[in-house]
Design an enzyme around this catalytic site. Sequence first.
Site, short mmCIF file in Angstrom:
data_model
loop_
_atom_site.label_atom_id
_atom_site.label_comp_id
_atom_site.label_asym_id
_atom_site.label_seq_id
_atom_site.Cartn_x
_atom_site.Cartn_y
_atom_site.Cartn_z
N THR A 63 55.04 -24.80 -15.13
CA THR A 63 56.09 -25.65 -15.74
C THR A 63 55.85 -25.90 -17.18
OG1 THR A 63 56.67 -26.36 -13.34
CG2 THR A 63 57.53 -27.53 -15.25
N TYR A 151 45.80 -22.60 -6.69
CA TYR A 151 47.37 -22.60 -6.77
C TYR A 151 47.66 -21.43 -6.11
CZ TYR A 151 51.98 -22.73 -8.57
OH TYR A 151 53.42 -23.21 -9.00
N LYS A 179 47.04 -26.50 -4.37
CA LYS A 179 48.44 -26.74 -4.30
C LYS A 179 49.24 -25.57 -3.70
CE LYS A 179 52.13 -26.57 -7.83
NZ LYS A 179 52.57 -26.28 -9.12
N VAL A 219 52.59 -31.72 -6.12
CA VAL A 219 52.52 -31.43 -7.51
C VAL A 219 54.05 -30.92 -7.73
CG1 VAL A 219 51.73 -29.70 -9.31
CG2 VAL A 219 50.19 -30.63 -7.50
#
Length: 310
Positions: A63, A151, A179, A219
């Site tokens: 992001t 992640y 995550k 998150v």
Amino acid sequence: MSQTSRTTHNGDASMTEPIFGTMVPAMVTPFTDDGELDLEATQTLAEHLVSNGADGLVVTGTTGETSTLTDDENIQVFEAVVEAVGGRAKVVAGTGMNDTAHSAHLSQRAQAAGVDGLLLVTPYYNKPNQAGIQAHFEHIASATDLPIMLYDIPGRSVMPIEPDTLMTLSKHPNIVALKDAKSDYQSTTLVLANTDLTVYSGDDGLTLPLMAAGAVGVVSVTGHVAPRTYRELVDAANAGDFATARQKHFELDPIQRAVMTHVQGAVAAKTVLAWQGIIPSARVRLPLVGVTDDEAALIKTDLAEGGITL
């Protein structure tokens, strides 16, 4: 690294203090209208999020448009956010990429910049097998002393981190968190049941069910827009108050739709933050582009359903 910051094998988050916080926005990287880094706006946004409930920030992750930032720009963002909120919230630097040596080098520079931890995404595009994924993460994890959040997002990286691989990686002393954006509840359940990884929802809409299974928080992209409500959801779930958590989940649903379903998340988050006056520009870098009038109308309709009028 102290193991007291990690969850127990049964996923009971109440037994520990999550090392990266529990409500962790995946922060956008503000740019000026001409596409340059806006470090003043970066610090203002970090302050805003922490003042409204964030106890951790992931910076220059997906992001944060990390794929369009130079290494020096990444470091400038790390330093700016640490200066703004260091000591008040954990600063987690997104240093994962598909070049293992490059990722390790950037991770070392991030440690020198004073961040609290690293976010490492599965190496994308190369399509390594599980042995390659394991070796990639272990190499980077051994290159610094920082705690690491893996992640897992096969929708972007193509290759998942399989549960057996996560179980092996969890034995590395620096790999402490996950995550989870796999949208595979059974896979996540295996990880929660068989490792001491601290698990975060990487999918805003799945925060409640993942926390019910033992994840400690989220998150979040949508956390930019409704940070206080996410704070309330996470706190309620961690306290075992799932009636309140469910209510907050329902309140957030149209806001999540606004941010996550019409355009790419960074584009939507920046657009809404600019509408709210929190950042001065919604500029993104190519290959991302700004919203059309039709897309903006859809986003505003969903936000209004969630009680946010702009």
